[in-house]
Design a protein around this motif. Structure first.
Motif, PDB file in Angstrom:
ATOM      1  N   ARG A 286      50.835  37.868  47.099  1.00  0.00           N
ATOM      2  CA  ARG A 286      50.665  38.099  45.661  1.00  0.00           C
ATOM      3  C   ARG A 286      51.598  39.216  45.191  1.00  0.00           C
ATOM      4  N   ARG A 287      51.637  40.297  45.939  1.00  0.00           N
ATOM      5  CA  ARG A 287      52.505  41.422  45.558  1.00  0.00           C
ATOM      6  C   ARG A 287      53.979  41.053  45.673  1.00  0.00           C
ATOM      7  N   GLU A 288      54.354  40.285  46.722  1.00  0.00           N
ATOM      8  CA  GLU A 288      55.745  39.818  46.851  1.00  0.00           C
ATOM      9  C   GLU A 288      56.172  39.009  45.637  1.00  0.00           C
ATOM     10  N   ARG A 289      55.240  38.219  45.124  1.00  0.00           N
ATOM     11  CA  ARG A 289      55.527  37.358  43.971  1.00  0.00           C
ATOM     12  C   ARG A 289      55.458  38.127  42.651  1.00  0.00           C
ATOM     13  N   GLY A 290      54.964  39.355  42.701  1.00  0.00           N
ATOM     14  CA  GLY A 290      54.849  40.170  41.494  1.00  0.00           C
ATOM     15  C   GLY A 290      53.696  39.770  40.596  1.00  0.00           C
ATOM     16  N   PHE A 291      52.673  39.120  41.164  1.00  0.00           N
ATOM     17  CA  PHE A 291      51.504  38.687  40.394  1.00  0.00           C
ATOM     18  C   PHE A 291      50.445  39.767  40.381  1.00  0.00           C
ATOM     19  N   SER A 292      49.781  39.909  39.259  1.00  0.00           N
ATOM     20  CA  SER A 292      48.545  40.680  39.217  1.00  0.00           C
ATOM     21  C   SER A 292      47.430  39.775  39.741  1.00  0.00           C
ATOM     22  N   GLN A 293      46.270  40.350  40.003  1.00  0.00           N
ATOM     23  CA  GLN A 293      45.139  39.518  40.418  1.00  0.00           C
ATOM     24  C   GLN A 293      44.781  38.536  39.303  1.00  0.00           C
ATOM     25  N   GLU A 294      44.881  38.968  38.085  1.00  0.00           N
ATOM     26  CA  GLU A 294      44.576  38.093  36.953  1.00  0.00           C
ATOM     27  C   GLU A 294      45.562  36.928  36.872  1.00  0.00           C
ATOM     28  N   GLU A 295      46.849  37.210  37.082  1.00  0.00           N
ATOM     29  CA  GLU A 295      47.856  36.150  37.047  1.00  0.00           C
ATOM     30  C   GLU A 295      47.653  35.147  38.182  1.00  0.00           C
ATOM     31  N   LEU A 296      47.340  35.644  39.377  1.00  0.00           N
ATOM     32  CA  LEU A 296      47.062  34.730  40.482  1.00  0.00           C
ATOM     33  C   LEU A 296      45.818  33.907  40.184  1.00  0.00           C
ATOM     34  N   GLY A 297      44.793  34.542  39.630  1.00  0.00           N
ATOM     35  CA  GLY A 297      43.593  33.806  39.271  1.00  0.00           C
ATOM     36  C   GLY A 297      43.896  32.664  38.323  1.00  0.00           C
ATOM     37  N   ALA A 298      44.721  32.916  37.329  1.00  0.00           N
ATOM     38  CA  ALA A 298      45.091  31.871  36.369  1.00  0.00           C
ATOM     39  C   ALA A 298      45.871  30.751  37.059  1.00  0.00           C
ATOM     40  N   ALA A 299      46.807  31.120  37.921  1.00  0.00           N
ATOM     41  CA  ALA A 299      47.620  30.120  38.622  1.00  0.00           C
ATOM     42  C   ALA A 299      46.795  29.285  39.594  1.00  0.00           C
ATOM     43  N   ALA A 300      45.759  29.896  40.171  1.00  0.00           N
ATOM     44  CA  ALA A 300      44.917  29.211  41.159  1.00  0.00           C
ATOM     45  C   ALA A 300      43.652  28.629  40.542  1.00  0.00           C
ATOM     46  N   ASP A 301      43.452  28.834  39.248  1.00  0.00           N
ATOM     47  CA  ASP A 301      42.240  28.411  38.539  1.00  0.00           C
ATOM     48  C   ASP A 301      40.987  29.043  39.154  1.00  0.00           C
ATOM     49  N   LEU A 302      41.102  30.335  39.462  1.00  0.00           N
ATOM     50  CA  LEU A 302      40.006  31.130  40.004  1.00  0.00           C
ATOM     51  C   LEU A 302      39.899  32.409  39.178  1.00  0.00           C
ATOM     52  N   HIS A 303      38.722  32.980  39.078  1.00  0.00           N
ATOM     53  CA  HIS A 303      38.533  34.198  38.286  1.00  0.00           C
ATOM     54  C   HIS A 303      39.180  35.395  38.989  1.00  0.00           C
ATOM     55  N   ARG A 304      39.689  36.336  38.223  1.00  0.00           N
ATOM     56  CA  ARG A 304      40.359  37.508  38.795  1.00  0.00           C
ATOM     57  C   ARG A 304      39.429  38.321  39.696  1.00  0.00           C
TER      58      ARG A 304
END
Length: 78
Positions: free
Chosen positions: A21-39
């Protein structure tokens, strides 16, 4: 499977999710949105608090743009 081995694998997944996640520069919220999971779910995964389902591993891998096995493989120390 003993609790120790399960916790060990959860720790591997937690470390890999956080690292990728950090390598990709995603926040937890951004990853949650991309994965359809809550932050907050992402945060609990990264703290090894979740016993993830296969579906959740697949969703996280999709959100991170990696193959699911990458989340399960221990990374070399160093």
């Amino acid at each position: 499977m003993s609790e120790g081995r399960g916790l060990e694998l959860r720790t591997v997944v937690a470390t890999n999710v956080r690292s990728i996640r950090r390598e990709r520069g995603f926040s937890q919220e951004e990853l949650g949105a991309a994965a359809d999971l809550h932050r907050t779910y992402i945060g609990s995964v990264e703290r090894s608090e979740r016993n993830l389902s296969i579906d959740s591993i697949a969703a996280l891998a999709h959100g991170l743009g990696v193959e699911p096995w990458r989340l399960l493989m221990p990374q070399p120390q160093g």
